[in-house]
Design a protein around this motif. Structure first.
Motif, PDB file in Angstrom:
ATOM      1  N   VAL A 105      66.532  18.253  77.705  1.00 22.45           N
ATOM      2  CA  VAL A 105      66.383  18.603  79.118  1.00 22.45           C
ATOM      3  C   VAL A 105      65.926  17.384  79.912  1.00 22.45           C
ATOM      4  CG1 VAL A 105      65.032  19.998  80.736  1.00 22.45           C
ATOM      5  CG2 VAL A 105      65.993  21.052  78.694  1.00 22.45           C
ATOM      6  N   ILE A 106      64.967  16.638  79.376  1.00 14.91           N
ATOM      7  CA  ILE A 106      64.493  15.427  80.056  1.00 14.91           C
ATOM      8  C   ILE A 106      65.628  14.426  80.192  1.00 14.91           C
ATOM      9  CG2 ILE A 106      62.973  13.418  79.836  1.00 14.91           C
ATOM     10  CD1 ILE A 106      60.929  15.314  78.517  1.00 14.91           C
ATOM     11  N   ASP A 107      66.379  14.226  79.111  1.00 19.32           N
ATOM     12  CA  ASP A 107      67.502  13.272  79.159  1.00 19.32           C
ATOM     13  C   ASP A 107      68.566  13.705  80.158  1.00 19.32           C
ATOM     14  OD1 ASP A 107      66.292  11.685  77.295  1.00 19.32           O
ATOM     15  OD2 ASP A 107      67.469  12.431  75.599  1.00 19.32           O
ATOM     16  N   LYS A 108      68.768  15.013  80.288  1.00 23.48           N
ATOM     17  CA  LYS A 108      69.791  15.511  81.214  1.00 23.48           C
ATOM     18  C   LYS A 108      69.361  15.315  82.657  1.00 23.48           C
ATOM     19  CE  LYS A 108      72.197  19.679  82.647  1.00 23.48           C
ATOM     20  NZ  LYS A 108      72.305  21.114  82.495  1.00 23.48           N
ATOM     21  N   HIS A 109      68.140  15.702  82.974  1.00 28.57           N
ATOM     22  CA  HIS A 109      67.701  15.686  84.364  1.00 28.57           C
ATOM     23  C   HIS A 109      67.059  14.368  84.782  1.00 28.57           C
ATOM     24  CE1 HIS A 109      68.753  19.846  85.016  1.00 28.57           C
ATOM     25  NE2 HIS A 109      68.145  20.159  83.882  1.00 28.57           N
ATOM     26  N   PHE A 110      66.525  13.624  83.831  1.00 25.80           N
ATOM     27  CA  PHE A 110      65.886  12.343  84.129  1.00 25.80           C
ATOM     28  C   PHE A 110      66.403  11.285  83.160  1.00 25.80           C
ATOM     29  CE2 PHE A 110      62.792  15.723  85.042  1.00 25.80           C
ATOM     30  CZ  PHE A 110      62.667  15.555  86.404  1.00 25.80           C
ATOM     31  N   PRO A 111      67.664  10.888  83.289  1.00 23.73           N
ATOM     32  CA  PRO A 111      68.175   9.872  82.363  1.00 23.73           C
ATOM     33  C   PRO A 111      67.386   8.578  82.538  1.00 23.73           C
ATOM     34  CG  PRO A 111      69.715  10.218  84.159  1.00 23.73           C
ATOM     35  CD  PRO A 111      68.639  11.240  84.302  1.00 23.73           C
ATOM     36  N   ASN A 112      67.184   7.888  81.461  1.00 25.25           N
ATOM     37  CA  ASN A 112      66.445   6.618  81.431  1.00 25.25           C
ATOM     38  C   ASN A 112      64.976   6.795  81.813  1.00 25.25           C
ATOM     39  OD1 ASN A 112      68.937   5.467  80.875  1.00 25.25           O
ATOM     40  ND2 ASN A 112      69.317   5.002  83.018  1.00 25.25           N
ATOM     41  N   ALA A 113      64.429   7.979  81.669  1.00 26.45           N
ATOM     42  CA  ALA A 113      63.033   8.214  82.045  1.00 26.45           C
ATOM     43  C   ALA A 113      62.097   7.372  81.186  1.00 26.45           C
ATOM     44  CB  ALA A 113      62.684   9.690  81.907  1.00 26.45           C
ATOM     45  N   MET A 114      62.351   7.306  79.897  1.00 27.00           N
ATOM     46  CA  MET A 114      61.468   6.545  79.028  1.00 27.00           C
ATOM     47  C   MET A 114      61.627   5.045  79.241  1.00 27.00           C
ATOM     48  SD  MET A 114      59.445   8.484  77.422  1.00 27.00           S
ATOM     49  CE  MET A 114      58.794   7.555  76.061  1.00 27.00           C
ATOM     50  N   GLU A 115      62.830   4.574  79.577  1.00 28.11           N
ATOM     51  CA  GLU A 115      63.012   3.144  79.821  1.00 28.11           C
ATOM     52  C   GLU A 115      62.368   2.738  81.142  1.00 28.11           C
ATOM     53  OE1 GLU A 115      66.658   4.347  79.489  1.00 28.11           O
ATOM     54  OE2 GLU A 115      66.646   4.194  77.321  1.00 28.11           O
ATOM     55  N   ASN A 116      62.480   3.597  82.146  1.00 28.15           N
ATOM     56  CA  ASN A 116      61.958   3.250  83.469  1.00 28.15           C
ATOM     57  C   ASN A 116      60.466   3.511  83.605  1.00 28.15           C
ATOM     58  OD1 ASN A 116      64.541   2.541  84.206  1.00 28.15           O
ATOM     59  ND2 ASN A 116      65.001   4.495  85.163  1.00 28.15           N
TER      60      ASN A 116
END
Length: 156
Positions: A105-116
């Motif tokens: 869900v995080i990857d779908k709605h917030f792509p690159n969240a962990m990189e950014n």
């Protein structure tokens, strides 16, 4: 447009041109089929080896990052669950699927969240874990508040 019928001599010339072209194409195809791979030079082989090593390092780094990311999401899900339902603890068999789905869900709605926002997300997860563990233990938000006489002795 001229719609004259093609006479026999024109048809023969056309057939000869096509057959000649087809013969040339067949000869080229035979040469390609029979060709062998040219061995790489030492420099080309070194470049290929370096690229393969870089690709392997990148793949290993991505695998480590994914494992850390999944672990962080798992800690966050566990902490949120502890806050929402303190009397229910998640078992490992329940936590892992929930963490994987939450990661999706995080990857779908917030792509690159962990990189950014990697450090920010990790800080939030750790803070959430600390707060939830203290709440589960029954520790008040400021710790134990000392009584007035204890506070006066501390100041001396």
């Amino acid at each position: 447009m001229n719609k004259e019928p093609i006479n026999d001599s024109q048809a023969t010339d056309l057939d000869n041109d096509l057959s000649l072209e087809m013969a040339q194409l067949q000869k080229i195809a035979d040469e390609i089929s029979g060709a062998q791979a040219i061995p790489l030079t030492a420099e080309q082989q070194a470049e290929a080896d370096a690229q393969a090593q870089a690709d392997q390092i990148n793949a290993d780094a991505a695998a480590v990052f994914d494992a850390q990311y999944e672990q962080a999401v798992s800690a966050g899900v566990d902490a949120l669950w502890s806050l929402a339902a303190p009397n229910w603890t998640l078992e490992e068999a329940e936590l892992i699927p929930m963490a994987k789905l939450t990661k999706m869900v995080i990857d779908k709605h917030f792509p690159n969240a962990m990189e950014n926002a990697g450090p920010e997300v990790m800080l939030g997860m750790i803070a959430l874990t600390v707060v939830s563990s203290r709440m589960a233990a029954g520790i008040p938000p400021r710790g134990k508040i000392p009584k007035k006489e204890d506070a006066e002795h501390v100041e001396d």
